[in-house]
Design an enzyme around this catalytic site. Sequence first.
Site, PDB file in Angstrom:
ATOM      1  N   LYS A  31       0.849  -1.192   0.000  1.00 23.26           N
ATOM      2  CA  LYS A  31       0.000   0.000   0.000  1.00 23.26           C
ATOM      3  C   LYS A  31       0.882   1.238   0.000  1.00 23.26           C
ATOM      4  O   LYS A  31       1.770   1.377   0.831  1.00 23.26           O
ATOM      5  CB  LYS A  31      -0.898   0.014   1.235  1.00 23.26           C
ATOM      6  CG  LYS A  31      -1.834   1.208   1.272  1.00 23.26           C
ATOM      7  CD  LYS A  31      -2.821   1.098   2.409  1.00 23.26           C
ATOM      8  CE  LYS A  31      -2.291   1.652   3.716  1.00 23.26           C
ATOM      9  NZ  LYS A  31      -2.040   3.097   3.692  1.00 23.26           N
ATOM     10  N   ASP A  58      -3.435   4.268  -1.846  1.00 26.62           N
ATOM     11  CA  ASP A  58      -4.359   4.713  -0.783  1.00 26.62           C
ATOM     12  C   ASP A  58      -4.326   6.235  -0.659  1.00 26.62           C
ATOM     13  O   ASP A  58      -3.676   6.781   0.222  1.00 26.62           O
ATOM     14  CB  ASP A  58      -3.912   4.032   0.520  1.00 26.62           C
ATOM     15  CG  ASP A  58      -4.719   4.448   1.731  1.00 26.62           C
ATOM     16  OD1 ASP A  58      -5.873   4.873   1.576  1.00 26.62           O
ATOM     17  OD2 ASP A  58      -4.182   4.324   2.855  1.00 26.62           O
ATOM     18  N   LYS A  60      -7.269   8.118  -0.707  1.00 27.45           N
ATOM     19  CA  LYS A  60      -8.509   8.523  -0.016  1.00 27.45           C
ATOM     20  C   LYS A  60      -9.076   9.825  -0.591  1.00 27.45           C
ATOM     21  O   LYS A  60      -9.191  10.844   0.112  1.00 27.45           O
ATOM     22  CB  LYS A  60      -8.264   8.712   1.482  1.00 27.45           C
ATOM     23  CG  LYS A  60      -7.749   7.480   2.215  1.00 27.45           C
ATOM     24  CD  LYS A  60      -7.687   7.746   3.713  1.00 27.45           C
ATOM     25  CE  LYS A  60      -7.206   6.576   4.515  1.00 27.45           C
ATOM     26  NZ  LYS A  60      -5.771   6.296   4.401  1.00 27.45           N
ATOM     27  N   ASP A  63     -13.523  15.067  -2.555  1.00 29.95           N
ATOM     28  CA  ASP A  63     -13.653  16.419  -3.118  1.00 29.95           C
ATOM     29  C   ASP A  63     -14.988  16.458  -3.855  1.00 29.95           C
ATOM     30  O   ASP A  63     -15.780  15.508  -3.761  1.00 29.95           O
ATOM     31  CB  ASP A  63     -12.452  16.689  -4.064  1.00 29.95           C
ATOM     32  CG  ASP A  63     -12.113  18.180  -4.149  1.00 29.95           C
ATOM     33  OD1 ASP A  63     -13.056  18.998  -4.197  1.00 29.95           O
ATOM     34  OD2 ASP A  63     -10.925  18.522  -4.176  1.00 29.95           O
ATOM     35  N   THR A 117      -9.970   3.886  11.117  1.00 35.20           N
ATOM     36  CA  THR A 117      -9.855   3.010  12.290  1.00 35.20           C
ATOM     37  C   THR A 117      -9.226   3.733  13.481  1.00 35.20           C
ATOM     38  O   THR A 117      -9.203   3.203  14.578  1.00 35.20           O
ATOM     39  CB  THR A 117      -9.033   1.752  11.953  1.00 35.20           C
ATOM     40  OG1 THR A 117      -7.850   2.160  11.262  1.00 35.20           O
ATOM     41  CG2 THR A 117      -9.809   0.801  11.085  1.00 35.20           C
ATOM     42  N   ARG A 209       3.188  -0.745  10.516  1.00 35.94           N
ATOM     43  CA  ARG A 209       4.295  -0.700  11.466  1.00 35.94           C
ATOM     44  C   ARG A 209       4.715  -2.033  12.073  1.00 35.94           C
ATOM     45  O   ARG A 209       5.925  -2.236  12.268  1.00 35.94           O
ATOM     46  CB  ARG A 209       3.997   0.348  12.542  1.00 35.94           C
ATOM     47  CG  ARG A 209       4.119   1.756  11.990  1.00 35.94           C
ATOM     48  CD  ARG A 209       3.413   2.789  12.818  1.00 35.94           C
ATOM     49  NE  ARG A 209       1.965   2.670  12.705  1.00 35.94           N
ATOM     50  CZ  ARG A 209       1.104   3.504  13.277  1.00 35.94           C
ATOM     51  NH1 ARG A 209       1.545   4.502  14.006  1.00 35.94           N
ATOM     52  NH2 ARG A 209      -0.192   3.327  13.111  1.00 35.94           N
TER      53      ARG A 209
END
Length: 230
Positions: A31, A58, A60, A63, A117, A209
Amino acid sequence: MKQTPIIALDFATKAEVMTFLARFDTPLFVKIGMELFYQTGPSLIEEIKTQGHDIFLDLKLHDIPNTVGKAMEGLGRLNVDLVNVHAAGGSEMMRRAVEGLRQTNPDTKIIAVTQLTSTTEEQLHQEQQIQMTMKEAVCHYARLAQISGLDGVVCSPLEAAEITKKCGGSFLKVTPGVRPAHTAMNDQKRVTTPEEARQLGATHIVVGRPITQSDDPVASYHQITESWLG
Ligand code: C5P
């Protein structure tokens, strides 16, 4: 699209990404988010694709419908596997996103972010002034995304079962907020283990991570993959 965990390449530079990818000897599903794309632009996508990796871009998008439609037309030319928009942009924006994407690419899947999340139910109520439960809000956005022609949503694994009930098993549920047992939560609030995510009906997991910051990223990736695929 590959079924393996999607590794969030949240690095600041191309050099760091290339060093990270060079550790692996199998094609991955990665990603690329805003942090990296805004620094490197499309050339990085081309390079990673040449190495045989699948890509979730990604960004997102959120608009007005016309802008998102045109932007998606451009993103379609990058030939990535998965792109996304914010469901909060509304049904017209999502429809135009699909239309724009299909102008230039018949295959790239498109999904919607429901609620991040990192958002808590308290923030949902206090800051967004949405008075339904997190599950209800997420399911509402998932249905809206489906009606608008999207292939699925980004959601927490904790919402995957409910979304499957409302939108069916083949509707994609791409879930960040995944942590192996006994590892740091970082800023994620609603998390599960990879195994729980599978049991709850996630179709893909996104893990950053716990792999990228691990002392042994390859071992961590394989551990997480095993737990995810069962
Ligand atoms: O490092 P970590 O596993 O928390 O990374 C999760 C990745 O998924 C990050 O790149 C984050 O931007 C992304 N993401 C998320 N929650 C969403 C949508 C995307 O954490 N709802």
